[in-house]
Motif scaffolding. Structure first.
Motif, PDB file in Angstrom:
ATOM      1  N   CYS A   1       0.821  -1.216   0.000  1.00  0.00           N
ATOM      2  CA  CYS A   1       0.000   0.000   0.000  1.00  0.00           C
ATOM      3  C   CYS A   1       0.847   1.254   0.000  1.00  0.00           C
ATOM      4  CB  CYS A   1      -0.885   0.038   1.258  1.00  0.00           C
ATOM      5  SG  CYS A   1      -2.137  -1.239   1.331  1.00  0.00           S
ATOM      6  N   LYS A   2       0.303   2.286  -0.642  1.00  0.00           N
ATOM      7  CA  LYS A   2       0.855   3.633  -0.547  1.00  0.00           C
ATOM      8  C   LYS A   2      -0.238   4.495   0.060  1.00  0.00           C
ATOM      9  CE  LYS A   2       4.070   3.183  -4.352  1.00  0.00           C
ATOM     10  NZ  LYS A   2       4.424   3.503  -5.709  1.00  0.00           N
ATOM     11  N   LEU A   3       0.124   5.200   1.132  1.00  0.00           N
ATOM     12  CA  LEU A   3      -0.846   5.994   1.865  1.00  0.00           C
ATOM     13  C   LEU A   3      -0.344   7.422   2.048  1.00  0.00           C
ATOM     14  CD1 LEU A   3      -1.228   3.315   4.625  1.00  0.00           C
ATOM     15  CD2 LEU A   3      -3.089   3.942   3.154  1.00  0.00           C
ATOM     16  N   ILE A   4      -1.291   8.327   2.176  1.00  0.00           N
ATOM     17  CA  ILE A   4      -1.001   9.685   2.624  1.00  0.00           C
ATOM     18  C   ILE A   4      -1.525   9.736   4.052  1.00  0.00           C
ATOM     19  CG2 ILE A   4      -1.571  12.111   2.337  1.00  0.00           C
ATOM     20  CD1 ILE A   4      -1.883  11.565  -0.658  1.00  0.00           C
ATOM     21  N   VAL A   5      -0.692  10.231   4.972  1.00  0.00           N
ATOM     22  CA  VAL A   5      -1.029  10.127   6.388  1.00  0.00           C
ATOM     23  C   VAL A   5      -0.957  11.483   7.087  1.00  0.00           C
ATOM     24  CG1 VAL A   5      -0.302   9.047   8.553  1.00  0.00           C
ATOM     25  CG2 VAL A   5      -0.177   7.752   6.437  1.00  0.00           C
ATOM     26  N   PHE A   6      -1.955  11.710   7.936  1.00  0.00           N
ATOM     27  CA  PHE A   6      -1.965  12.859   8.848  1.00  0.00           C
ATOM     28  C   PHE A   6      -1.672  12.344  10.248  1.00  0.00           C
ATOM     29  CE2 PHE A   6      -5.057  14.040   5.588  1.00  0.00           C
ATOM     30  CZ  PHE A   6      -4.810  15.384   5.352  1.00  0.00           C
ATOM     31  N   SER A   7      -0.778  13.000  10.970  1.00  0.00           N
ATOM     32  CA  SER A   7      -0.597  12.676  12.385  1.00  0.00           C
ATOM     33  C   SER A   7      -1.805  13.227  13.140  1.00  0.00           C
ATOM     34  CB  SER A   7       0.680  13.325  12.927  1.00  0.00           C
ATOM     35  OG  SER A   7       0.508  14.740  12.986  1.00  0.00           O
ATOM     36  N   LYS A   8      -2.020  12.729  14.327  1.00  0.00           N
ATOM     37  CA  LYS A   8      -3.136  13.220  15.139  1.00  0.00           C
ATOM     38  C   LYS A   8      -3.008  14.724  15.368  1.00  0.00           C
ATOM     39  CE  LYS A   8      -5.836  12.258  19.293  1.00  0.00           C
ATOM     40  NZ  LYS A   8      -7.123  12.182  18.648  1.00  0.00           N
ATOM     41  N   GLN A   9      -1.813  15.173  15.684  1.00  0.00           N
ATOM     42  CA  GLN A   9      -1.577  16.597  15.942  1.00  0.00           C
ATOM     43  C   GLN A   9      -1.932  17.447  14.721  1.00  0.00           C
ATOM     44  OE1 GLN A   9       2.408  17.518  17.251  1.00  0.00           O
ATOM     45  NE2 GLN A   9       2.142  19.702  16.873  1.00  0.00           N
ATOM     46  N   ASP A  10      -1.451  17.030  13.537  1.00  0.00           N
ATOM     47  CA  ASP A  10      -1.725  17.796  12.322  1.00  0.00           C
ATOM     48  C   ASP A  10      -3.209  17.766  11.950  1.00  0.00           C
ATOM     49  OD1 ASP A  10       0.874  18.678  12.005  1.00  0.00           O
ATOM     50  OD2 ASP A  10       1.445  17.014  10.703  1.00  0.00           O
ATOM     51  N   TRP A  11      -3.859  16.610  12.132  1.00  0.00           N
ATOM     52  CA  TRP A  11      -5.294  16.455  11.844  1.00  0.00           C
ATOM     53  C   TRP A  11      -6.093  17.437  12.706  1.00  0.00           C
ATOM     54  CZ3 TRP A  11      -7.997  14.099   8.128  1.00  0.00           C
ATOM     55  CH2 TRP A  11      -9.344  13.769   8.338  1.00  0.00           C
ATOM     56  N   GLU A  12      -5.726  17.524  13.992  1.00  0.00           N
ATOM     57  CA  GLU A  12      -6.428  18.420  14.909  1.00  0.00           C
ATOM     58  C   GLU A  12      -6.096  19.885  14.637  1.00  0.00           C
ATOM     59  OE1 GLU A  12      -5.434  16.767  18.741  1.00  0.00           O
ATOM     60  OE2 GLU A  12      -6.999  15.242  18.555  1.00  0.00           O
ATOM     61  N   GLU A  13      -4.862  20.139  14.233  1.00  0.00           N
ATOM     62  CA  GLU A  13      -4.441  21.509  13.932  1.00  0.00           C
ATOM     63  C   GLU A  13      -5.253  22.098  12.775  1.00  0.00           C
ATOM     64  OE1 GLU A  13      -0.345  23.405  12.529  1.00  0.00           O
ATOM     65  OE2 GLU A  13      -0.122  22.149  14.326  1.00  0.00           O
ATOM     66  N   LEU A  14      -5.615  21.259  11.811  1.00  0.00           N
ATOM     67  CA  LEU A  14      -6.425  21.733  10.684  1.00  0.00           C
ATOM     68  C   LEU A  14      -7.771  22.254  11.183  1.00  0.00           C
ATOM     69  CD1 LEU A  14      -5.661  18.980   8.023  1.00  0.00           C
ATOM     70  CD2 LEU A  14      -4.818  21.341   8.047  1.00  0.00           C
ATOM     71  N   SER A  15      -8.319  21.627  12.229  1.00  0.00           N
ATOM     72  CA  SER A  15      -9.590  22.078  12.797  1.00  0.00           C
ATOM     73  C   SER A  15      -9.474  23.473  13.387  1.00  0.00           C
ATOM     74  CB  SER A  15     -10.061  21.118  13.899  1.00  0.00           C
ATOM     75  OG  SER A  15     -10.421  19.887  13.341  1.00  0.00           O
ATOM     76  N   HIS A  16      -8.313  23.791  13.943  1.00  0.00           N
ATOM     77  CA  HIS A  16      -8.113  25.101  14.566  1.00  0.00           C
ATOM     78  C   HIS A  16      -7.755  26.175  13.539  1.00  0.00           C
ATOM     79  CE1 HIS A  16      -8.325  22.985  18.320  1.00  0.00           C
ATOM     80  NE2 HIS A  16      -7.234  22.288  18.053  1.00  0.00           N
ATOM     81  N   THR A  17      -7.309  25.758  12.362  1.00  0.00           N
ATOM     82  CA  THR A  17      -6.778  26.698  11.384  1.00  0.00           C
ATOM     83  C   THR A  17      -7.747  26.986  10.243  1.00  0.00           C
ATOM     84  OG1 THR A  17      -4.633  25.702  11.852  1.00  0.00           O
ATOM     85  CG2 THR A  17      -4.719  27.229  10.016  1.00  0.00           C
ATOM     86  N   ILE A  18      -8.456  25.959   9.772  1.00  0.00           N
ATOM     87  CA  ILE A  18      -9.306  26.116   8.587  1.00  0.00           C
ATOM     88  C   ILE A  18     -10.769  26.228   9.016  1.00  0.00           C
ATOM     89  CG2 ILE A  18     -10.130  25.021   6.454  1.00  0.00           C
ATOM     90  CD1 ILE A  18      -7.395  23.687   6.199  1.00  0.00           C
TER      91      ILE A  18
END
Length: 188
Positions: free
Chosen positions: A100-117
């Motif tokens: 498999c080839k995956l694109i991955v978000f860390s938990k921190q980055d996933w949550e940071e998007l909620s605060h930014t966008i």
């Protein structure tokens, strides 16, 4: 990366700056066949998007038998979201059924998007709902006979039959590998 952006844009609108922020937060990983994206007994720490390959959700029942619960393939999110959000240990495995080839978000980055966008939470919730729906909807109805379950599998996953192990398909259908071989022979 384009596939991920197309996927996200199904659920809401984003401007170029927001898209650039999202793409800056991801990393690409590869999993070899049999490797785990997340494991039972551990807290899931990432959200993935399948670029290439098939991941399966599985667990062990009280008899120690491995049960395949779902298959996740290209252009879909892969995450044990309930445990990811709750920060609790998972009861199931997410394992690469193929390379498999995956694109991955860390938990921190996933949550940071909620605060930014602005609006990310709404988009994220729709993506997660689709992910949870796919994981629950595709489980075969055990009250159906095995042949019907296999035919439904072929309808839901037309491209997977030659890509994943027959043992995983048999486990998913709740039949032995020998029964699956008989069913396949009888419907050809």
């Amino acid at each position: 990366m384009e596939e991920l952006i197309e996927y996200i844009l199904q659920f809401g609108n984003l401007n170029k700056q927001q898209i650039d922020l999202i793409t800056s937060k991801v990393k690409k990983i590869e999993l070899g066949k049999g490797e785990y994206f997340s494991e039972a007994g551990k807290i899931p720490r990432q959200v993935g998007f399948v670029m290439e390959g098939v991941v399966r959700g599985c667990y062990y029942n009280n008899k120690g038998e491995e049960i395949t619960r779902c298959f996740i393939f290209e252009n879909n999110l892969v995450v044990d979201y309930v445990n990811f959000e709750a920060n609790t240990a998972s009861a199931e495995y997410l394992q690469a059924s193929t390379d498999c080839k995956l694109i991955v978000f860390s938990k921190q980055d996933w949550e940071e998007l909620s605060h930014t966008i602005v609006g990310w939470d709404n988009i994220k919730n729709k993506m997660v709902q689709k992910c949870l729906y796919q994981k629950s909807r595709k489980s075969p109805v055990i009250s159906q006979d095995a042949t019907t379950r296999y035919l439904d599998f072929l309808k839901n996953y037309p491209t997977l039959t030659n890509r994943v192990a027959l043992s995983h398909i048999a486990s998913y259908l709740g039949v032995t590998q020998q029964s699956l071989s008989r069913i396949r022979k009888n419907i050809k």
